[in-house]
Design a protein around this motif. Structure first.
Motif, PDB file in Angstrom:
ATOM      1  N   ALA A  47      -4.261  48.321  61.891  1.00 44.28           N
ATOM      2  CA  ALA A  47      -3.210  47.705  61.063  1.00 44.28           C
ATOM      3  C   ALA A  47      -2.060  48.648  60.738  1.00 44.28           C
ATOM      4  CB  ALA A  47      -3.795  47.104  59.781  1.00 44.28           C
ATOM      5  N   THR A  48      -1.865  49.699  61.545  1.00 44.38           N
ATOM      6  CA  THR A  48      -0.735  50.595  61.289  1.00 44.38           C
ATOM      7  C   THR A  48       0.511  50.189  62.079  1.00 44.38           C
ATOM      8  OG1 THR A  48      -1.441  52.176  62.986  1.00 44.38           O
ATOM      9  CG2 THR A  48      -2.226  52.550  60.719  1.00 44.38           C
ATOM     10  N   CYS A  49       0.522  48.982  62.565  1.00 39.11           N
ATOM     11  CA  CYS A  49       1.724  48.437  63.224  1.00 39.11           C
ATOM     12  C   CYS A  49       2.124  47.118  62.555  1.00 39.11           C
ATOM     13  CB  CYS A  49       1.510  48.265  64.716  1.00 39.11           C
ATOM     14  SG  CYS A  49       0.236  47.075  65.144  1.00 39.11           S
ATOM     15  N   HIS A  50       1.751  47.005  61.287  1.00 43.75           N
ATOM     16  CA  HIS A  50       2.102  45.809  60.518  1.00 43.75           C
ATOM     17  C   HIS A  50       3.622  45.631  60.505  1.00 43.75           C
ATOM     18  CE1 HIS A  50       2.197  43.913  56.218  1.00 43.75           C
ATOM     19  NE2 HIS A  50       2.298  42.987  57.145  1.00 43.75           N
ATOM     20  N   CYS A  51       4.065  44.417  60.697  1.00 40.54           N
ATOM     21  CA  CYS A  51       5.491  44.129  60.658  1.00 40.54           C
ATOM     22  C   CYS A  51       5.712  42.726  60.108  1.00 40.54           C
ATOM     23  CB  CYS A  51       6.110  44.269  62.045  1.00 40.54           C
ATOM     24  SG  CYS A  51       5.537  43.063  63.266  1.00 40.54           S
ATOM     25  N   TYR A  52       6.958  42.461  59.769  1.00 41.24           N
ATOM     26  CA  TYR A  52       7.351  41.141  59.291  1.00 41.24           C
ATOM     27  C   TYR A  52       8.349  40.559  60.297  1.00 41.24           C
ATOM     28  CZ  TYR A  52       5.620  43.132  54.895  1.00 41.24           C
ATOM     29  OH  TYR A  52       4.848  43.738  53.936  1.00 41.24           O
ATOM     30  N   VAL A  53       7.940  39.498  60.954  1.00 39.06           N
ATOM     31  CA  VAL A  53       8.809  38.851  61.940  1.00 39.06           C
ATOM     32  C   VAL A  53       9.814  37.970  61.196  1.00 39.06           C
ATOM     33  CG1 VAL A  53       8.838  37.219  63.867  1.00 39.06           C
ATOM     34  CG2 VAL A  53       7.017  38.926  63.700  1.00 39.06           C
ATOM     35  N   ASP A  54      11.032  37.940  61.690  1.00 40.56           N
ATOM     36  CA  ASP A  54      12.075  37.099  61.109  1.00 40.56           C
ATOM     37  C   ASP A  54      11.503  35.708  60.808  1.00 40.56           C
ATOM     38  OD1 ASP A  54      14.441  35.868  60.380  1.00 40.56           O
ATOM     39  OD2 ASP A  54      15.295  35.901  62.388  1.00 40.56           O
ATOM     40  N   GLU A  55      11.580  35.315  59.557  1.00 36.01           N
ATOM     41  CA  GLU A  55      10.970  34.046  59.141  1.00 36.01           C
ATOM     42  C   GLU A  55      11.511  32.852  59.918  1.00 36.01           C
ATOM     43  OE1 GLU A  55      10.721  33.342  54.970  1.00 36.01           O
ATOM     44  OE2 GLU A  55      10.070  35.381  54.565  1.00 36.01           O
ATOM     45  N   ALA A  56      12.766  32.893  60.315  1.00 36.36           N
ATOM     46  CA  ALA A  56      13.358  31.775  61.051  1.00 36.36           C
ATOM     47  C   ALA A  56      12.735  31.600  62.435  1.00 36.36           C
ATOM     48  CB  ALA A  56      14.864  31.970  61.180  1.00 36.36           C
ATOM     49  N   ARG A  57      12.059  32.659  62.922  1.00 36.14           N
ATOM     50  CA  ARG A  57      11.527  32.600  64.292  1.00 36.14           C
ATOM     51  C   ARG A  57      10.014  32.790  64.375  1.00 36.14           C
ATOM     52  NH1 ARG A  57      15.203  35.545  68.507  1.00 36.14           N
ATOM     53  NH2 ARG A  57      13.875  34.265  69.818  1.00 36.14           N
ATOM     54  N   ILE A  58       9.365  32.927  63.225  1.00 32.41           N
ATOM     55  CA  ILE A  58       7.922  33.180  63.254  1.00 32.41           C
ATOM     56  C   ILE A  58       7.184  32.046  63.963  1.00 32.41           C
ATOM     57  CG2 ILE A  58       7.473  32.193  60.965  1.00 32.41           C
ATOM     58  CD1 ILE A  58       5.697  35.284  62.341  1.00 32.41           C
ATOM     59  N   GLY A  59       7.684  30.831  63.854  1.00 24.41           N
ATOM     60  CA  GLY A  59       7.042  29.682  64.488  1.00 24.41           C
ATOM     61  C   GLY A  59       7.121  29.682  66.001  1.00 24.41           C
ATOM     62  N   GLU A  60       7.960  30.525  66.567  1.00 23.93           N
ATOM     63  CA  GLU A  60       8.077  30.611  68.022  1.00 23.93           C
ATOM     64  C   GLU A  60       6.964  31.448  68.645  1.00 23.93           C
ATOM     65  OE1 GLU A  60      11.961  32.049  69.085  1.00 23.93           O
ATOM     66  OE2 GLU A  60      12.942  30.755  67.618  1.00 23.93           O
ATOM     67  N   LEU A  61       6.262  32.197  67.807  1.00 20.31           N
ATOM     68  CA  LEU A  61       5.216  33.078  68.324  1.00 20.31           C
ATOM     69  C   LEU A  61       3.875  32.368  68.312  1.00 20.31           C
ATOM     70  CD1 LEU A  61       6.115  36.377  66.432  1.00 20.31           C
ATOM     71  CD2 LEU A  61       6.952  35.583  68.640  1.00 20.31           C
ATOM     72  N   PRO A  62       3.001  32.724  69.232  1.00 21.05           N
ATOM     73  CA  PRO A  62       1.640  32.188  69.166  1.00 21.05           C
ATOM     74  C   PRO A  62       1.007  32.609  67.841  1.00 21.05           C
ATOM     75  CG  PRO A  62       1.993  33.411  71.208  1.00 21.05           C
ATOM     76  CD  PRO A  62       3.188  33.645  70.354  1.00 21.05           C
ATOM     77  N   PRO A  63       0.158  31.778  67.278  1.00 16.86           N
ATOM     78  CA  PRO A  63      -0.454  32.150  65.994  1.00 16.86           C
ATOM     79  C   PRO A  63      -1.377  33.356  66.168  1.00 16.86           C
ATOM     80  CG  PRO A  63      -1.460  30.159  66.864  1.00 16.86           C
ATOM     81  CD  PRO A  63      -0.307  30.485  67.764  1.00 16.86           C
ATOM     82  N   PRO A  64      -1.577  34.106  65.088  1.00 20.85           N
ATOM     83  CA  PRO A  64      -2.468  35.261  65.175  1.00 20.85           C
ATOM     84  C   PRO A  64      -3.918  34.835  65.366  1.00 20.85           C
ATOM     85  CG  PRO A  64      -1.722  34.935  62.924  1.00 20.85           C
ATOM     86  CD  PRO A  64      -0.972  33.957  63.768  1.00 20.85           C
ATOM     87  N   ALA A  65      -4.654  35.639  66.108  1.00 18.26           N
ATOM     88  CA  ALA A  65      -6.091  35.400  66.290  1.00 18.26           C
ATOM     89  C   ALA A  65      -6.829  35.830  65.015  1.00 18.26           C
ATOM     90  CB  ALA A  65      -6.596  36.198  67.494  1.00 18.26           C
ATOM     91  N   ASN A  66      -8.052  35.418  64.908  1.00 18.72           N
ATOM     92  CA  ASN A  66      -8.832  35.738  63.706  1.00 18.72           C
ATOM     93  C   ASN A  66      -8.973  37.236  63.478  1.00 18.72           C
ATOM     94  OD1 ASN A  66      -9.176  33.081  62.972  1.00 18.72           O
ATOM     95  ND2 ASN A  66     -11.127  32.872  64.046  1.00 18.72           N
ATOM     96  N   ASN A  67      -9.146  38.018  64.552  1.00 19.11           N
ATOM     97  CA  ASN A  67      -9.280  39.467  64.345  1.00 19.11           C
ATOM     98  C   ASN A  67      -7.978  40.078  63.830  1.00 19.11           C
ATOM     99  OD1 ASN A  67      -8.036  39.102  66.874  1.00 19.11           O
ATOM    100  ND2 ASN A  67      -8.959  40.959  67.730  1.00 19.11           N
ATOM    101  N   GLU A  68      -6.844  39.543  64.243  1.00 22.29           N
ATOM    102  CA  GLU A  68      -5.568  40.027  63.705  1.00 22.29           C
ATOM    103  C   GLU A  68      -5.459  39.660  62.232  1.00 22.29           C
ATOM    104  OE1 GLU A  68      -2.026  38.674  65.747  1.00 22.29           O
ATOM    105  OE2 GLU A  68      -0.709  39.624  64.263  1.00 22.29           O
TER     106      GLU A  68
END
Length: 107
Positions: A47-68
């Motif tokens: 978890a040392t690469c935690h980031c916040y994706v632009d909220e306007a585009r977060i829906g364009e990404l595949p959802p996170p897996a359970n381990n993420e």
């Protein structure tokens, strides 16, 4: 190559070209972006690469897996609805212009 903008915790925006197929973490580390450590090398184990994706585009990404999602519970900075582990987001051309904000701490 896809253009991604990383906004470091102190506000400096760094725009870089990231090879398609690389992760957001690989793109940041390879281009010297401050604020992503990626200590586990991209295996979704630190978890040392935690980031916040632009909220306007977060829906364009595949959802996170359970381990993420589990690892995000251990992130040093507060988890938000747009939190992702940069090592789990693969870059592709449709992501051109994506803005990724980095938290003030990773550990």
């Amino acid at each position: 190559m896809t253009t991604i903008t990383y906004v470091e915790a102190h506000g400096q925006a760094v725009t870089v070209d990231v090879a398609d197929g690389w992760s957001l973490m690989q793109g940041a580390v390879a281009n010297g972006v401050e604020g992503i450590l990626g200590e586990c090398g991209g295996s979704c184990a630190c978890a040392t690469c935690h980031c916040y994706v632009d909220e306007a585009r977060i829906g364009e990404l595949p959802p996170p897996a359970n381990n993420e999602l589990d690892m995000l519970e251990d992130a040093a900075a507060p988890r938000r609805s747009n939190s992702r582990l940069a090592c789990q987001v693969k870059v592709h051309s449709a992501m051109a212009g994506l803005i990724v904000h980095l938290p003030d701490r990773q550990q």
